[in-house]
Design an enzyme around this catalytic site. Structure first.
Site, PDB file in Angstrom:
ATOM      1  N   ARG A 118     -53.408   3.008  27.733  1.00  0.00           N
ATOM      2  CA  ARG A 118     -54.230   2.683  28.918  1.00  0.00           C
ATOM      3  C   ARG A 118     -54.303   1.195  29.233  1.00  0.00           C
ATOM      4  NH1 ARG A 118     -57.414   6.789  26.526  1.00  0.00           N
ATOM      5  NH2 ARG A 118     -56.906   8.773  27.521  1.00  0.00           N
ATOM      6  N   LYS A 140     -47.429  -6.383  40.868  1.00  0.00           N
ATOM      7  CA  LYS A 140     -46.879  -5.089  41.295  1.00  0.00           C
ATOM      8  C   LYS A 140     -45.884  -4.635  40.244  1.00  0.00           C
ATOM      9  CE  LYS A 140     -47.227  -5.126  46.308  1.00  0.00           C
ATOM     10  NZ  LYS A 140     -46.475  -5.077  47.575  1.00  0.00           N
ATOM     11  N   GLU A 182     -35.596 -14.051  49.172  1.00  0.00           N
ATOM     12  CA  GLU A 182     -37.070 -14.042  49.050  1.00  0.00           C
ATOM     13  C   GLU A 182     -37.630 -15.454  49.233  1.00  0.00           C
ATOM     14  OE1 GLU A 182     -38.601 -11.214  49.037  1.00  0.00           O
ATOM     15  OE2 GLU A 182     -37.584  -9.744  47.778  1.00  0.00           O
ATOM     16  N   LYS A 224     -46.959 -17.427  47.040  1.00  0.00           N
ATOM     17  CA  LYS A 224     -47.268 -16.069  46.579  1.00  0.00           C
ATOM     18  C   LYS A 224     -48.632 -16.028  45.897  1.00  0.00           C
ATOM     19  CE  LYS A 224     -45.893 -11.749  44.957  1.00  0.00           C
ATOM     20  NZ  LYS A 224     -44.851 -10.799  44.615  1.00  0.00           N
ATOM     21  N   GLU A 234     -53.183  -5.578  48.573  1.00  0.00           N
ATOM     22  CA  GLU A 234     -52.457  -5.389  49.832  1.00  0.00           C
ATOM     23  C   GLU A 234     -53.263  -4.626  50.879  1.00  0.00           C
ATOM     24  OE1 GLU A 234     -48.175  -4.993  49.298  1.00  0.00           O
ATOM     25  OE2 GLU A 234     -48.134  -3.753  51.090  1.00  0.00           O
ATOM     26  N   ARG A 238     -51.308  -9.596  52.181  1.00  0.00           N
ATOM     27  CA  ARG A 238     -50.215  -9.442  51.206  1.00  0.00           C
ATOM     28  C   ARG A 238     -49.036  -8.670  51.790  1.00  0.00           C
ATOM     29  NH1 ARG A 238     -50.274  -8.243  44.696  1.00  0.00           N
ATOM     30  NH2 ARG A 238     -48.014  -8.262  44.507  1.00  0.00           N
ATOM     31  N   ASN A 242     -43.766  -8.488  52.708  1.00  0.00           N
ATOM     32  CA  ASN A 242     -42.739  -7.457  52.873  1.00  0.00           C
ATOM     33  C   ASN A 242     -41.918  -7.642  54.139  1.00  0.00           C
ATOM     34  OD1 ASN A 242     -42.986  -5.853  50.546  1.00  0.00           O
ATOM     35  ND2 ASN A 242     -44.954  -5.130  51.301  1.00  0.00           N
ATOM     36  N   HIS A 245     -38.610  -5.916  54.434  1.00  0.00           N
ATOM     37  CA  HIS A 245     -38.498  -4.954  53.334  1.00  0.00           C
ATOM     38  C   HIS A 245     -38.488  -3.499  53.826  1.00  0.00           C
ATOM     39  CE1 HIS A 245     -39.175  -8.476  50.945  1.00  0.00           C
ATOM     40  NE2 HIS A 245     -39.297  -7.823  49.808  1.00  0.00           N
ATOM     41  N   HIS A 249     -35.619  -1.638  52.443  1.00  0.00           N
ATOM     42  CA  HIS A 249     -35.754  -0.510  51.511  1.00  0.00           C
ATOM     43  C   HIS A 249     -34.991   0.699  52.032  1.00  0.00           C
ATOM     44  CE1 HIS A 249     -39.674  -1.965  49.339  1.00  0.00           C
ATOM     45  NE2 HIS A 249     -38.598  -2.560  48.909  1.00  0.00           N
ATOM     46  N   HIS A 262     -31.331  -5.901  45.991  1.00  0.00           N
ATOM     47  CA  HIS A 262     -32.600  -5.926  46.736  1.00  0.00           C
ATOM     48  C   HIS A 262     -32.621  -7.088  47.743  1.00  0.00           C
ATOM     49  CE1 HIS A 262     -36.876  -5.462  47.505  1.00  0.00           C
ATOM     50  NE2 HIS A 262     -37.048  -6.743  47.223  1.00  0.00           N
TER      51      HIS A 262
HETATM   52  P1  NAD Z   1     -32.312  -7.350  38.328  1.00  0.00           P
HETATM   53  O1  NAD Z   1     -33.517  -7.307  37.520  1.00  0.00           O
HETATM   54  O2  NAD Z   1     -31.488  -6.109  38.443  1.00  0.00           O
HETATM   55  O3  NAD Z   1     -31.379  -8.525  37.805  1.00  0.00           O
HETATM   56  C1  NAD Z   1     -30.151  -8.762  38.437  1.00  0.00           C
HETATM   57  C2  NAD Z   1     -28.975  -8.816  37.438  1.00  0.00           C
HETATM   58  O4  NAD Z   1     -28.955 -10.081  36.816  1.00  0.00           O
HETATM   59  C3  NAD Z   1     -29.059  -7.799  36.330  1.00  0.00           C
HETATM   60  O5  NAD Z   1     -27.746  -7.350  36.048  1.00  0.00           O
HETATM   61  C4  NAD Z   1     -29.603  -8.604  35.169  1.00  0.00           C
HETATM   62  O6  NAD Z   1     -29.256  -8.065  33.925  1.00  0.00           O
HETATM   63  C5  NAD Z   1     -28.934  -9.924  35.398  1.00  0.00           C
HETATM   64  N1  NAD Z   1     -29.614 -11.082  34.873  1.00  0.00           N
HETATM   65  C6  NAD Z   1     -30.929 -11.327  34.848  1.00  0.00           C
HETATM   66  N2  NAD Z   1     -31.166 -12.579  34.444  1.00  0.00           N
HETATM   67  C7  NAD Z   1     -29.976 -13.130  34.178  1.00  0.00           C
HETATM   68  C8  NAD Z   1     -29.564 -14.420  33.737  1.00  0.00           C
HETATM   69  N3  NAD Z   1     -30.446 -15.404  33.554  1.00  0.00           N
HETATM   70  N4  NAD Z   1     -28.250 -14.644  33.548  1.00  0.00           N
HETATM   71  C9  NAD Z   1     -27.341 -13.663  33.795  1.00  0.00           C
HETATM   72  N5  NAD Z   1     -27.664 -12.442  34.241  1.00  0.00           N
HETATM   73  C10 NAD Z   1     -28.979 -12.182  34.433  1.00  0.00           C
HETATM   74  O7  NAD Z   1     -32.626  -7.790  39.841  1.00  0.00           O
HETATM   75  P2  NAD Z   1     -33.697  -8.771  40.496  1.00  0.00           P
HETATM   76  O8  NAD Z   1     -33.092  -9.208  41.757  1.00  0.00           O
HETATM   77  O9  NAD Z   1     -34.196  -9.775  39.533  1.00  0.00           O
HETATM   78  O10 NAD Z   1     -34.941  -7.817  40.790  1.00  0.00           O
HETATM   79  C11 NAD Z   1     -34.846  -6.775  41.717  1.00  0.00           C
HETATM   80  C12 NAD Z   1     -35.961  -5.804  41.454  1.00  0.00           C
HETATM   81  O11 NAD Z   1     -37.208  -6.467  41.649  1.00  0.00           O
HETATM   82  C13 NAD Z   1     -35.968  -4.609  42.366  1.00  0.00           C
HETATM   83  O12 NAD Z   1     -36.166  -3.459  41.602  1.00  0.00           O
HETATM   84  C14 NAD Z   1     -37.153  -4.852  43.281  1.00  0.00           C
HETATM   85  O13 NAD Z   1     -37.748  -3.663  43.727  1.00  0.00           O
HETATM   86  C15 NAD Z   1     -38.075  -5.609  42.379  1.00  0.00           C
HETATM   87  N6  NAD Z   1     -39.040  -6.454  43.086  1.00  0.00           N
HETATM   88  C16 NAD Z   1     -40.330  -6.358  42.716  1.00  0.00           C
HETATM   89  C17 NAD Z   1     -41.270  -7.161  43.315  1.00  0.00           C
HETATM   90  C18 NAD Z   1     -42.699  -7.114  42.838  1.00  0.00           C
HETATM   91  O14 NAD Z   1     -43.556  -7.713  43.477  1.00  0.00           O
HETATM   92  N7  NAD Z   1     -42.984  -6.474  41.721  1.00  0.00           N
HETATM   93  C19 NAD Z   1     -40.905  -8.071  44.308  1.00  0.00           C
HETATM   94  C20 NAD Z   1     -39.556  -8.157  44.662  1.00  0.00           C
HETATM   95  C21 NAD Z   1     -38.620  -7.339  44.040  1.00  0.00           C
HETATM   96  N1  GLY Z   2     -43.037  -8.528  46.794  1.00  0.00           N
HETATM   97  C1  GLY Z   2     -44.142  -8.109  47.584  1.00  0.00           C
HETATM   98  C2  GLY Z   2     -45.464  -8.246  46.907  1.00  0.00           C
HETATM   99  O1  GLY Z   2     -45.563  -8.676  45.789  1.00  0.00           O
HETATM  100  O2  GLY Z   2     -46.451  -7.915  47.499  1.00  0.00           O
END
Ligand code: NAD
Ligand code: GLY
Length: 368
Positions: A118, A140, A182, A224, A234, A238, A242, A245, A249, A262
């Site tokens: 939890r 998030k 972003e 942010k 949100e 907030r 997006n 997005h 998406h 993404h």
């Molecule tokens: P990812 O986590 O898939 O990383 C991209 C690639 O880079 C992967 O293959 C990873 O293994 C590799 N990698 C990571 N760090 C590295 C490094 N330093 N050197 C070499 N390779 C490396 O992709 P991302 O773009 O970081 O994240 C995308 C995800 O984030 C999506 O799922 C999206 O929905 C989510 N997201 C969440 C929020 C939120 O607010 N929580 C906001 C934006 C995006």
């Molecule tokens: N990436 C959108 C949010 O964090 O609200």
């Protein structure tokens, strides 16, 4: 090292930004309450950075949970692997989960931390530009469902975010560009001055100039933190984070998770949001083209997949989290540097936006 703050009363936390931070045990120690830590990472990042983090955490009993890499693995099944790792090493409620990786790892490890017994402590150690400027901040967390991206999850804030800018030196250029989508977003939604700075420094950012990258990360995280501090769950502002997005998406879901990154989908999706804002008379054609050029200079796609029909978009957009009481709210630009969230637009404008010929539109731009 710079320290920024996310102000959320008793859930406030620092964001540390600097080179070499993953080796600084003292920084981790400030935020680990118990005696055990579980480092969640993936098979690409583990050979690069796991050992440094393990050394920094040598004072604690450790479990490393190494997951398969990719958006396609942001699923229930992979989440279960995290719980398997935590339970088989008998982690109790005082354990701290360390998310070492990009947004996929951060979102999944954060969700696991929210659910395990939890809720246990967790620290974000983002290693992609996208996760450093966006996903690691704001709480998030979650996973994808085959019918919609990030549809299962929780708001769960980390205890700290530790951004080591030197990890970006190993990031593939395509991933760096995805993160820049972003970064550009913050300029478009809330800071025209930053947009102008990005226009001047885009080449430096793409060539990994540490000073430029650090500035861009700090500006992005500050924006942010400000927005999350004002609207954690949100209910209002907030949602402006997006921008692009909802269209993006739809592209990601339609193409299959992982086919478009993404940030790539956000880039093409933001071009659609710029076009719709122009059609509503809120921004000029020059403003729209200014945005498109910046995404192009960041090495990002600016044309949505040509096979996607308006019906495809509408089908995917209907499950967007910004749909309220059946009404689709969109993030659009009232002007450059000011975003709004609105359901108050003519359906014909949305349809015209979805049907526009983006290849021709971008082609004309090249000819000017
Ligand atoms: P990812 O986590 O898939 O990383 C991209 C690639 O880079 C992967 O293959 C990873 O293994 C590799 N990698 C990571 N760090 C590295 C490094 N330093 N050197 C070499 N390779 C490396 O992709 P991302 O773009 O970081 O994240 C995308 C995800 O984030 C999506 O799922 C999206 O929905 C989510 N997201 C969440 C929020 C939120 O607010 N929580 C906001 C934006 C995006
Ligand atoms: N990436 C959108 C949010 O964090 O609200």
């Amino acid at each position: 090292m710079q320290t920024l703050h996310v102000d959320l009363a008793d859930r406030s936390y620092p964001i540390y930004v600097g080179a070499g931070l993953i080796s600084q045990g003292e920084l981790f120690a400030r935020h680990v309450a118990g005696k055990k830590v579980a480092i969640v990472t993936n098979e690409t990042i583990a050979p690069l950075y796991l050992e440094s983090v393990q050394r920094a955490l040598a004072a604690y009993a450790q479990t490393a949970i190494v997951l398969p890499d990719g958006e396609a693995f942001k699923t229930w099944e992979t989440l279960q692997l995290i719980f398997d790792g935590l339970l088989s090493a008998r982690h109790d409620r005082r354990c701290t989960v360390i998310a070492l990786g990009g947004g996929v790892i951060g979102d999944m490890a954060g969700f696991a931390a929210a659910c395990y017994q939890r809720g246990v402590d967790f620290i974000q150690v983002p290693t992609t530009l996208l996760s450093q400027v966006d996903s690691s901040v704001g709480g998030k967390t979650g996973i994808n469902h085959p019918l919609g991206k990030n549809m299962i999850g929780a708001f769960y804030q980390p205890n700290a975010v530790l951004i080591d800018t030197s990890t970006l030196t190993t990031l593939p250029p395509r991933e760096l560009s995805a993160g820049l989508a972003e970064v550009i977003k913050y300029g478009l939604i809330c800071d025209e001055g930053f947009l102008a700075w990005l226009e001047e420094h885009m080449d430096a950012l793409r060539s990994l100039d540490q000073q430029a990258l650090t500035y861009a990360i700090e500006q992005s995280c500050a924006a942010k933190a400000r927005i999350v501090g004002a609207d954690e769950r949100e209910a209002g502002v907030r949602a402006t984070l997006n921008l692009g997005h909802t269209f993006g998406h739809a592209i990601e879901t339609h193409k299959g998770y992982g086919a478009w990154l993404h940030g790539e989908a956000v880039s093409a999706g933001t071009v659609m949001a710029l076009e719709m804002s122009r059609r509503l008379g809120w921004i000029s054609t020059e403003d729209r083209d200014r945005g498109i050029r910046l995404f192009q200079r960041a090495g990002l796609p600016v044309v949505p997949p040509e096979e996607m029909t308006p019906a495809d978009f509408l089908q995917h957009m209907a499950v967007d989290k910004k749909v309220l009481d059946g009404q689709l709210r969109l993030v659009l630009l009232r002007r450059m540097g000011e975003a709004v969230v609105t359901a108050d637009y003519p359906d014909e404008t949305l349809h015209a936006t979805l049907s526009a010929n983006y290849r021709a539109l971008v082609g004309q731009l090249g000819e000017q």
